[in-house]
Design a protein around this motif. Structure first.
Motif, PDB file in Angstrom:
ATOM      1  N   ALA A 157       0.799  -1.154  -0.024  1.00 18.46           N
ATOM      2  CA  ALA A 157       0.035  -0.001  -0.072  1.00 18.46           C
ATOM      3  C   ALA A 157       0.859   1.280   0.043  1.00 18.46           C
ATOM      4  O   ALA A 157       0.266   2.351  -0.635  1.00 18.46           O
ATOM      5  N   VAL A 158       2.280   1.339   0.598  1.00 17.76           N
ATOM      6  CA  VAL A 158       3.004   2.354   0.487  1.00 17.76           C
ATOM      7  C   VAL A 158       4.105   2.369  -0.593  1.00 17.76           C
ATOM      8  O   VAL A 158       5.140   2.839  -0.619  1.00 17.76           O
ATOM      9  N   VAL A 205       5.517  -7.050  -4.334  1.00 12.98           N
ATOM     10  CA  VAL A 205       5.570  -6.756  -3.052  1.00 12.98           C
ATOM     11  C   VAL A 205       4.721  -7.993  -2.093  1.00 12.98           C
ATOM     12  O   VAL A 205       5.089  -8.887  -1.308  1.00 12.98           O
ATOM     13  N   THR A 206       3.599  -8.295  -2.766  1.00 13.55           N
ATOM     14  CA  THR A 206       2.703  -9.517  -2.320  1.00 13.55           C
ATOM     15  C   THR A 206       2.726 -10.605  -3.105  1.00 13.55           C
ATOM     16  O   THR A 206       2.724 -11.942  -2.408  1.00 13.55           O
ATOM     17  N   PHE A 224       9.218   3.239  -2.980  1.00  6.98           N
ATOM     18  CA  PHE A 224       8.146   3.017  -1.836  1.00  6.98           C
ATOM     19  C   PHE A 224       8.456   4.344  -0.839  1.00  6.98           C
ATOM     20  O   PHE A 224       9.555   4.879  -0.822  1.00  6.98           O
ATOM     21  N   ASP A 225       7.724   4.227   0.157  1.00  9.64           N
ATOM     22  CA  ASP A 225       7.739   5.250   1.537  1.00  9.64           C
ATOM     23  C   ASP A 225       8.490   4.875   2.369  1.00  9.64           C
ATOM     24  O   ASP A 225       8.166   3.980   2.909  1.00  9.64           O
ATOM     25  N   GLU A 243       7.296   4.843   5.975  1.00  8.59           N
ATOM     26  CA  GLU A 243       6.024   3.997   6.375  1.00  8.59           C
ATOM     27  C   GLU A 243       6.633   2.691   6.456  1.00  8.59           C
ATOM     28  O   GLU A 243       6.110   2.184   7.573  1.00  8.59           O
ATOM     29  N   VAL A 244       7.259   2.354   5.432  1.00  8.87           N
ATOM     30  CA  VAL A 244       7.948   0.610   5.765  1.00  8.87           C
ATOM     31  C   VAL A 244       8.966   0.777   6.899  1.00  8.87           C
ATOM     32  O   VAL A 244       8.615  -0.367   7.476  1.00  8.87           O
ATOM     33  N   ALA A 245       9.513   1.648   7.205  1.00  2.05           N
ATOM     34  CA  ALA A 245      10.202   1.663   8.680  1.00  2.05           C
ATOM     35  C   ALA A 245       9.218   1.491   9.736  1.00  2.05           C
ATOM     36  O   ALA A 245       9.637   0.522  10.724  1.00  2.05           O
ATOM     37  N   LYS A 246       8.116   2.120  10.109  1.00  2.00           N
ATOM     38  CA  LYS A 246       7.134   1.774  10.808  1.00  2.00           C
ATOM     39  C   LYS A 246       6.684   0.560  10.779  1.00  2.00           C
ATOM     40  O   LYS A 246       6.515  -0.390  11.906  1.00  2.00           O
ATOM     41  N   ILE A 247       6.241  -0.108   9.523  1.00  2.26           N
ATOM     42  CA  ILE A 247       5.631  -1.406   9.339  1.00  2.26           C
ATOM     43  C   ILE A 247       6.807  -2.403  10.049  1.00  2.26           C
ATOM     44  O   ILE A 247       6.135  -3.514  10.517  1.00  2.26           O
TER      45      ILE A 247
END
Length: 201
Positions: free
Chosen positions: A62-63, A70-71, A152-153, A156-160
């Motif tokens: 999504a980001v 990715v999936t 990618f962001d 945001e990936v760092a948070k995930i």
């Protein structure tokens, strides 16, 4: 597969069989080769986040501009680096070296990195680049395709992935069984345009 064949055959593949699962022994073989990639002072600063949770993959997609690999790819690796690994018991990086080598190099690690955040980051990016190419070439040897990704962001990936504050993300690699060939190489610059002898004019 010969090394020159792998270099010529490697392409960024975007389309993968979502049903294919890479055998665990194959994945471990891939990563055992990844960690043979060189790093400055042998600090082994790369960290590989293997994302297997489907919901986590969806969140990253999504980001990541909704990129299907990715999936759909069998494996998704987020290549990160530990900016402070040079100060985490650095003796262990040279524990098998002769004592005189340890006595010279271990203090040199501190001299090289302390109070130099740009060098920490530069070395991390270089290390992940070397490891990433190793992963992609070894994946071909094992019968898999791959796609390096920076679309990618990063925040945001760092948070995930719950990235620690003293770590950074370099890029991601999707690895799996490709279902379509890549398009032809879009335009390779000639060697004489990109190789400079001795110095720039």
């Amino acid at each position: 597969m010969q090394v020159d064949e792998a270099i010529r055959a490697r392409r960024a593949i975007k389309w993968y069989d979502p049903e294919h699962q890479m055998p665990e022994e194959t994945f471990l073989k891939l990563m055992e080769h990844a960690i043979l990639a060189p790093t400055a002072f042998n600090i082994q600063n790369w960290r590989f986040v293997r994302v297997t949770d489907p919901e986590q993959r969806k969140a990253i997609r999504a980001v990541a501009w909704d990129q299907a690999q990715v999936t759909d790819a069998s494996e998704l690796l987020v290549l990160c680096f530990d900016n402070k690994c040079w100060q985490r018991d650095p003796q262990r990086y040279w524990r098998k070296a002769p004592q005189e080598v340890q006595d010279f190099l271990v203090p040199a690690i501190d001299d090289y990195y302390r109070d130099k955040p740009q060098i920490e980051r530069d070395e991390g990016m270089r290390s992940c680049g070397l490891a990433g190419q190793t992963i992609m070439l070894m994946a071909l040897e094992l019968g898999y395709q791959s796609c390096p990704m920076d679309g990618f962001d990063y925040d945001e990936v760092a948070k995930i992935i719950n990235l620690p504050e003293d770590h950074s993300i370099a890029f991601m690699i999707a690895i799996g069984k490709g279902t379509k060939d890549s398009w032809p190489k879009p335009g390779q610059l000639p060697l004489d345009e990109v190789m400079i002898n001795n110095r720039f004019d």
